[in-house]
Design a protein around this motif. Structure first.
Motif, PDB file in Angstrom:
ATOM      1  N   PRO A 197       0.830  -1.204   0.000  1.00  0.00           N
ATOM      2  CA  PRO A 197       0.000   0.000   0.000  1.00  0.00           C
ATOM      3  C   PRO A 197       0.859   1.247   0.000  1.00  0.00           C
ATOM      4  CG  PRO A 197       0.165  -0.858   2.210  1.00  0.00           C
ATOM      5  CD  PRO A 197       0.890  -1.837   1.326  1.00  0.00           C
ATOM      6  N   PRO A 198       0.257   2.428  -0.210  1.00  0.00           N
ATOM      7  CA  PRO A 198       1.014   3.671  -0.028  1.00  0.00           C
ATOM      8  C   PRO A 198       1.625   3.709   1.367  1.00  0.00           C
ATOM      9  CG  PRO A 198      -1.118   4.122  -1.029  1.00  0.00           C
ATOM     10  CD  PRO A 198      -1.146   2.688  -0.601  1.00  0.00           C
ATOM     11  N   GLN A 199       2.849   4.178   1.472  1.00  0.00           N
ATOM     12  CA  GLN A 199       3.553   4.160   2.756  1.00  0.00           C
ATOM     13  C   GLN A 199       4.821   4.993   2.645  1.00  0.00           C
ATOM     14  OE1 GLN A 199       5.724   0.133   3.269  1.00  0.00           O
ATOM     15  NE2 GLN A 199       4.173  -0.271   1.677  1.00  0.00           N
ATOM     16  N   LYS A 200       5.445   5.201   3.788  1.00  0.00           N
ATOM     17  CA  LYS A 200       6.767   5.810   3.824  1.00  0.00           C
ATOM     18  C   LYS A 200       7.770   4.718   3.424  1.00  0.00           C
ATOM     19  CE  LYS A 200       9.911   8.274   6.937  1.00  0.00           C
ATOM     20  NZ  LYS A 200      10.113   8.741   8.340  1.00  0.00           N
ATOM     21  N   ALA A 201       8.407   4.863   2.274  1.00  0.00           N
ATOM     22  CA  ALA A 201       9.207   3.766   1.702  1.00  0.00           C
ATOM     23  C   ALA A 201      10.663   3.798   2.121  1.00  0.00           C
ATOM     24  CB  ALA A 201       9.110   3.801   0.178  1.00  0.00           C
ATOM     25  N   TYR A 202      11.043   4.741   2.973  1.00  0.00           N
ATOM     26  CA  TYR A 202      12.393   4.764   3.524  1.00  0.00           C
ATOM     27  C   TYR A 202      12.407   5.713   4.712  1.00  0.00           C
ATOM     28  CZ  TYR A 202      17.439   4.455   3.814  1.00  0.00           C
ATOM     29  OH  TYR A 202      18.718   4.210   4.254  1.00  0.00           O
ATOM     30  N   GLY A 203      13.238   5.420   5.695  1.00  0.00           N
ATOM     31  CA  GLY A 203      13.372   6.278   6.858  1.00  0.00           C
ATOM     32  C   GLY A 203      14.307   5.641   7.864  1.00  0.00           C
ATOM     33  N   ASP A 204      14.663   6.372   8.913  1.00  0.00           N
ATOM     34  CA  ASP A 204      15.640   5.885   9.886  1.00  0.00           C
ATOM     35  C   ASP A 204      15.179   4.604  10.573  1.00  0.00           C
ATOM     36  OD1 ASP A 204      17.256   8.003   9.251  1.00  0.00           O
ATOM     37  OD2 ASP A 204      16.697   9.213  11.002  1.00  0.00           O
ATOM     38  N   THR A 205      13.902   4.550  10.961  1.00  0.00           N
ATOM     39  CA  THR A 205      13.407   3.357  11.650  1.00  0.00           C
ATOM     40  C   THR A 205      13.427   2.155  10.726  1.00  0.00           C
ATOM     41  OG1 THR A 205      11.975   4.682  13.073  1.00  0.00           O
ATOM     42  CG2 THR A 205      11.469   2.348  12.903  1.00  0.00           C
ATOM     43  N   LEU A 206      12.969   2.353   9.497  1.00  0.00           N
ATOM     44  CA  LEU A 206      12.998   1.263   8.532  1.00  0.00           C
ATOM     45  C   LEU A 206      14.426   0.796   8.272  1.00  0.00           C
ATOM     46  CD1 LEU A 206      10.432   2.424   5.825  1.00  0.00           C
ATOM     47  CD2 LEU A 206      10.230   0.403   7.264  1.00  0.00           C
ATOM     48  N   ALA A 207      15.335   1.733   8.095  1.00  0.00           N
ATOM     49  CA  ALA A 207      16.716   1.371   7.808  1.00  0.00           C
ATOM     50  C   ALA A 207      17.326   0.598   8.971  1.00  0.00           C
ATOM     51  CB  ALA A 207      17.535   2.619   7.499  1.00  0.00           C
ATOM     52  N   ARG A 208      17.055   1.017  10.180  1.00  0.00           N
ATOM     53  CA  ARG A 208      17.619   0.339  11.355  1.00  0.00           C
ATOM     54  C   ARG A 208      17.037  -1.062  11.504  1.00  0.00           C
ATOM     55  NH1 ARG A 208      16.314   3.853  14.493  1.00  0.00           N
ATOM     56  NH2 ARG A 208      14.501   2.966  15.558  1.00  0.00           N
ATOM     57  N   ARG A 209      15.733  -1.194  11.331  1.00  0.00           N
ATOM     58  CA  ARG A 209      15.077  -2.482  11.581  1.00  0.00           C
ATOM     59  C   ARG A 209      15.218  -3.454  10.414  1.00  0.00           C
ATOM     60  NH1 ARG A 209      10.947  -2.023  15.383  1.00  0.00           N
ATOM     61  NH2 ARG A 209      10.689  -4.278  15.117  1.00  0.00           N
ATOM     62  N   ILE A 210      15.266  -2.933   9.184  1.00  0.00           N
ATOM     63  CA  ILE A 210      15.303  -3.822   8.021  1.00  0.00           C
ATOM     64  C   ILE A 210      16.700  -3.868   7.412  1.00  0.00           C
ATOM     65  CG2 ILE A 210      14.346  -4.283   5.733  1.00  0.00           C
ATOM     66  CD1 ILE A 210      11.780  -2.880   6.642  1.00  0.00           C
ATOM     67  N   ASP A 211      17.225  -2.717   7.011  1.00  0.00           N
ATOM     68  CA  ASP A 211      18.549  -2.699   6.394  1.00  0.00           C
ATOM     69  C   ASP A 211      19.609  -3.283   7.324  1.00  0.00           C
ATOM     70  OD1 ASP A 211      18.675  -1.960   3.779  1.00  0.00           O
ATOM     71  OD2 ASP A 211      19.033   0.157   4.144  1.00  0.00           O
ATOM     72  N   ASP A 212      19.632  -2.815   8.579  1.00  0.00           N
ATOM     73  CA  ASP A 212      20.645  -3.271   9.514  1.00  0.00           C
ATOM     74  C   ASP A 212      20.249  -4.553  10.235  1.00  0.00           C
ATOM     75  OD1 ASP A 212      22.163  -1.057   8.856  1.00  0.00           O
ATOM     76  OD2 ASP A 212      21.471   0.134  10.558  1.00  0.00           O
ATOM     77  N   GLY A 213      18.980  -4.728  10.527  1.00  0.00           N
ATOM     78  CA  GLY A 213      18.550  -5.822  11.396  1.00  0.00           C
ATOM     79  C   GLY A 213      18.073  -7.070  10.689  1.00  0.00           C
ATOM     80  N   MET A 214      18.054  -7.077   9.373  1.00  0.00           N
ATOM     81  CA  MET A 214      17.612  -8.254   8.628  1.00  0.00           C
ATOM     82  C   MET A 214      18.627  -8.600   7.555  1.00  0.00           C
ATOM     83  SD  MET A 214      13.511  -7.720   8.012  1.00  0.00           S
ATOM     84  CE  MET A 214      12.417  -7.283   9.366  1.00  0.00           C
ATOM     85  N   GLN A 215      18.564  -9.840   7.111  1.00  0.00           N
ATOM     86  CA  GLN A 215      19.324 -10.302   5.959  1.00  0.00           C
ATOM     87  C   GLN A 215      18.369 -10.973   4.985  1.00  0.00           C
ATOM     88  OE1 GLN A 215      21.706 -13.946   6.051  1.00  0.00           O
ATOM     89  NE2 GLN A 215      23.447 -12.795   5.255  1.00  0.00           N
TER      90      GLN A 215
END
Length: 366
Positions: free
Chosen positions: A295-313
């Motif tokens: 759905p429409p959403q914020k597609a990038y941001g600090d929280t997303l980057a920390r939880r997904i970019d850094d916290g997932m593989q």
């Protein structure tokens, strides 16, 4: 049209010294990550380091699939939460006008069933995709050779890379004008400056598909995404222009893609151990097995980057046993992904874990 071929272990043949190739590839990829860490102070992925969008959505498995396509994750209709990551291929963070192939990684969450070795306690199924139907190397040894070339140029001469990319894009445009094209030129910076959301993405290498063997394709079907196919993005003076384009789209519109499967019906024209061969769609077309919606959403941001970019593989070996990766390219990747996870977790001081649900991300207001 031939029926799909049931998998047999004899269809996979290890290369000579494959274990050594896997070790050498780990060493090479670690050298890329070490170089970018030394230069930036942050541990990045050895490939697909730069993120252009992080999305939450759902995967809806189609009802009434024929038996050959109703396998593994797709054996029964259902809806699963997903995380999606859009990226480009290099291991260093470059301005977007060094234009390289686009990637889409998908993590399906809450998937029941028997798992591949090393993933026994997880409930995720990952698909790691690139916007071209074939891998740029046929086998693991050739993959290692290409990786060594990339490692030698990591974090070096960014302005020269930008200049080379402009020349390479011109060469690729000339090839495409006569019906050709070069995966190598695209990989080196000659990819057209197109919108990531208009691209069709492929697994490139095969996976098990229950009893059978398959490649996976994810293609945009929402009209607004289809309209972006081949659409240029102005990257002049915009080092993060691709991310801006993705974030701008999802600020007001959603997206929908079809997940399609191409079953192996002829081992001669659809080899398991040569990832550089495009399987002919005339012999086995891609068939839709699910829909992917965001759905429409914020597609990038600090929280997303920390939880997904850094916290997932995102890793094709996060998988059901029914979707185990196949072929030498995929086999040597397993150890490389394990190395990358350890490297990033240790140096960034953050746990990298497989989610069991996405409630925390939604509750965080992202």
């Amino acid at each position: 049209m031939n029926p799909p071929i049931p998998y047999e272990p004899a269809f996979e043949t290890a290369e000579d010294d494959e274990a050594q190739t896997a070790f050498d590839l780990q060493t090479t990829m670690r050298s890329i990550a070490t170089k970018t860490y030394e230069d930036s102070g942050r541990a990045l992925r050895s490939v697909h380091a730069k993120t252009h969008g992080l999305l939450l959505g759902e995967l809806v498995v189609e009802a009434g699939l024929p038996e050959a396509y109703a396998q593994g994750l797709f054996a029964a209709p259902g809806t699963y939460p997903v995380v999606m990551r859009l990226s480009t291929t290099p291991g260093d963070i470059l301005a977007d006008d060094v234009s390289t192939p686009r990637g889409m990684a998908i993590k399906v969450v809450g998937v029941p069933g028997a798992r591949v070795e090393g993933s026994e306690n997880d409930v995720t199924q990952d698909f790691v995709l690139v916007n071209g139907p074939v891998f740029n190397a046929p086998t693991a040894k050739k993959f290692l050779g290409g990786a060594r070339l990339l490692a030698a140029t990591t974090d070096k001469a960014p302005n020269l890379k930008r200049l080379f990319s402009a020349v390479a894009r011109g060469a690729e445009h000339a090839l495409e004008a006569v019906g050709a094209g070069s995966a190598t030129i695209k990989a080196l910076g000659g990819h057209p400056e197109t919108h990531p959301l208009g691209e069709t993405y492929y697994s490139q290498a095969p996976i098990l598909y229950g009893r059978y063997m398959a490649k996976v394709q994810v293609a945009p079907v929402a009209p607004a995404l289809v309209a972006l196919a081949g659409s240029p993005v102005d990257l002049n003076g915009r080092p993060d222009g691709l991310r801006d384009a993705v974030v701008g789209h999802f600020a007001g519109q959603g997206g929908e893609w079809e997940v399609r499967v191409q079953l192996c019906t002829d081992l001669d024209t659809m080899p398991i151990e040569d990832a550089s061969v495009e399987w002919p769609e005339a012999a086995s077309p891609y068939v839709t097995v699910a829909r992917l919606r965001a759905p429409p959403q914020k597609a990038y941001g600090d929280t997303l980057a920390r939880r997904i970019d850094d916290g997932m593989q995102f890793n094709p070996w996060h998988a059901l046993a029914a979707h185990r990766p196949l072929g030498s390219i995929m086999r040597v990747r397993k150890a490389v992904y394990a190395m990358s996870k350890r490297f990033r977790a240790e140096r960034n001081g953050i746990a990298i874990a497989e989610p069991r649900d996405l409630d925390g991300l939604r509750d965080a207001g992202v």
